[in-house]
Design an enzyme around this catalytic site. Structure first.
Site, PDB file in Angstrom:
ATOM      1  N   GLY A  76      -3.949  -2.670   1.205  1.00  0.00           N
ATOM      2  CA  GLY A  76      -4.268  -3.369  -0.032  1.00  0.00           C
ATOM      3  C   GLY A  76      -3.033  -4.078  -0.560  1.00  0.00           C
ATOM      4  N   CYS A  77      -3.263  -4.978  -1.504  1.00  0.00           N
ATOM      5  CA  CYS A  77      -2.154  -5.782  -2.023  1.00  0.00           C
ATOM      6  C   CYS A  77      -1.181  -4.929  -2.850  1.00  0.00           C
ATOM      7  CB  CYS A  77      -2.691  -6.946  -2.841  1.00  0.00           C
ATOM      8  SG  CYS A  77      -4.015  -6.498  -3.976  1.00  0.00           S
ATOM      9  N   TYR A  78      -1.703  -4.125  -3.772  1.00  0.00           N
ATOM     10  CA  TYR A  78      -0.815  -3.252  -4.540  1.00  0.00           C
ATOM     11  C   TYR A  78      -0.087  -2.252  -3.631  1.00  0.00           C
ATOM     12  CZ  TYR A  78      -2.853  -4.531  -9.167  1.00  0.00           C
ATOM     13  OH  TYR A  78      -3.256  -5.162 -10.325  1.00  0.00           O
TER      14      TYR A  78
END
Ligand code: NDP
Ligand code: X2W
Length: 352
Positions: free
Chosen positions: A154-156
């Site tokens: 995921g991006c986070y």
């Protein structure tokens, strides 16, 4: 094989934000040929109807999704779909010999029970899921090279884990003290209409969401636990910022040795990421801005220590759609195929 010996590639979810970034980057990748673009509500339209600025480069239609037909045409398939779709499709593609890169959360978890708790979907594809490798190249490059199925981070988690990894791997912090305070632009929410992402809702506003229960928490914890060698819980708070692209993750943790200063840590981080072309450690006293990374596959990391509190503060900036999504998936493909890890990936951001 595609034309001139290029590898034939398909993108399922080509009309979405991740999809269009994959198209934009892969159409200039020297080793691949885009042979299939797939979608759901956009199926039957031309890709150029949705993204007219790419009409001069991409003449393909968006087709409906039939895994059997996709496998017959593609050696590599990117799945850029909402969570819960890839796990219904990947087993067939893997079985037919395709290399699969999933951008959703479906193949990120080594423990499917954790996935089921946080994502609410029962899984039938257990045998396939156990073969998946977490696609964070800076930590799992060798395993990615051997894998047929990648669960792209995921991006986070990408921004957070690149900030935390050297500290955890080298036992420099008390793992349980790690706090991740992260901010994202609205494109992190995808192209589907959502009230909270309307300009009138998000503009002139800055707020936390998913406090103490965001689904990226167990993903961050999975990798932190792997690096620390025991189970680690992390406090993670995401925020929505009124901008389109970018993530800034600010990580706090207590140092085991409060005598360490930022220059020591900069040396340690540079050594840790010495073979990582997509991680840049800022010079002493420099803290990254999201706009530096915007449009590029780079993660910029800035480091500070506070002798007053004994904490380290690490700031990590990425473009959520590139290093946080499409770019990282292409980085993984490069590694899987034995190509240069930087092939086809943007080195510079959009801004000066
Ligand atoms: N946005 C970001 O910053 C990041 C996103 N991700 C993850 O990447 C994935 C894609 O995200 P994003 O690009 O933002 O999402 P979007 O909402 O922008 O795009 C979703 C895509 O999925 C397609 N789709 C939806 N349902 C179906 C279906 N039943 N069959 C086939 N295609 C379908 C849509 O097609 P159509 O338009 O034709 O209906 C669209 O192309 C998600 O899992 C997301 O969580 C990961 C990291 C960062
Ligand atoms: C701003 C915003 O809404 N961000 C999204 C990030 C989603 C994302 O990127 O999802 P995966 O990485 O898990 O696929 C969110 O918090 O749900």
């Amino acid at each position: 094989m595609g034309k001139e010996g290029r590898v034939s590639v398909g993108i399922v979810g080509a009309s979405g934000y991740g999809g269009v970034q994959l198209v934009r980057l892969l159409m200039d990748h020297p080793e691949v040929e885009l042979v299939y673009l797939g979608g759901d509500s956009s199926a039957g339209k031309s890709f150029a109807d949705i993204y007219p600025h790419l009409a001069h480069r991409v003449a393909q239609p968006i087709e409906s999704v039939d895994p059997e037909a996709i496998a017959a045409r593609c050696e590599v398939v990117f799945l850029s779909l909402p969570n819960g779709f890839a796990c219904d499709m990947a087993p067939q593609l893997v079985d037919k010999g395709c290399k699969v890169l999933d951008l959703s959360a479906d193949y990120r978890f080594s423990d499917l029970e954790t996935y089921q708790i946080w994502y609410g979907k029962q899984r039938q594809d257990i045998a396939v899921a156990t073969k998946a490798v977490y696609g964070l190249p800076e930590l799992y490059r060798d395993r990615i090279a051997e894998s047929q199925l990648i669960g792209c981070p995921g991006c986070y988690p990408t921004a957070s884990l690149l900030a935390l990894a050297p500290l955890l791997k080298q036992g420099l912090i008390v793992p349980e003290t790690a706090i991740v305070d992260a901010k994202s632009g609205t494109s992190g929410g995808g192209r589907q209409a959502k009230t909270g992402l309307l300009l009138a809702e998000a503009d002139n506003s800055f707020a936390a969401y998913g406090v103490a229960r965001h689904r990226h928490t167990p993903e961050i914890e999975q990798v932190c636990s792997d690096l620390a060698g025991h189970q680690v819980l992390v406090q993670f708070t995401p925020h929505l910022v009124p901008m389109v692209r970018g993530i800034l993750a600010t990580v706090y943790a207590t140092l085991r040795d409060p005598g360490l200063v930022r220059e020591d840590l900069i040396t340690i981080y540079r050594a840790f990421y010495r073979n990582c072309p997509w991680v840049t450690i800022c010079d002493s006293g420099i803290y990254p801005q999201t706009k530096w990374a915007c449009g590029s596959n780079l993660c910029y990391i800035g480091i500070e220590t506070d002798p007053r509190t004994g904490r380290v503060i690490v700031l990590s900036a990425i473009d959520n759609l590139i290093k946080g999504q499409a770019g990282q998936a292409i980085q993984c493909l490069n590694i899987m195929m034995g190509w240069d890890e930087s092939l086809g990936l943007p080195k510079l951001g959009f801004y000066p």
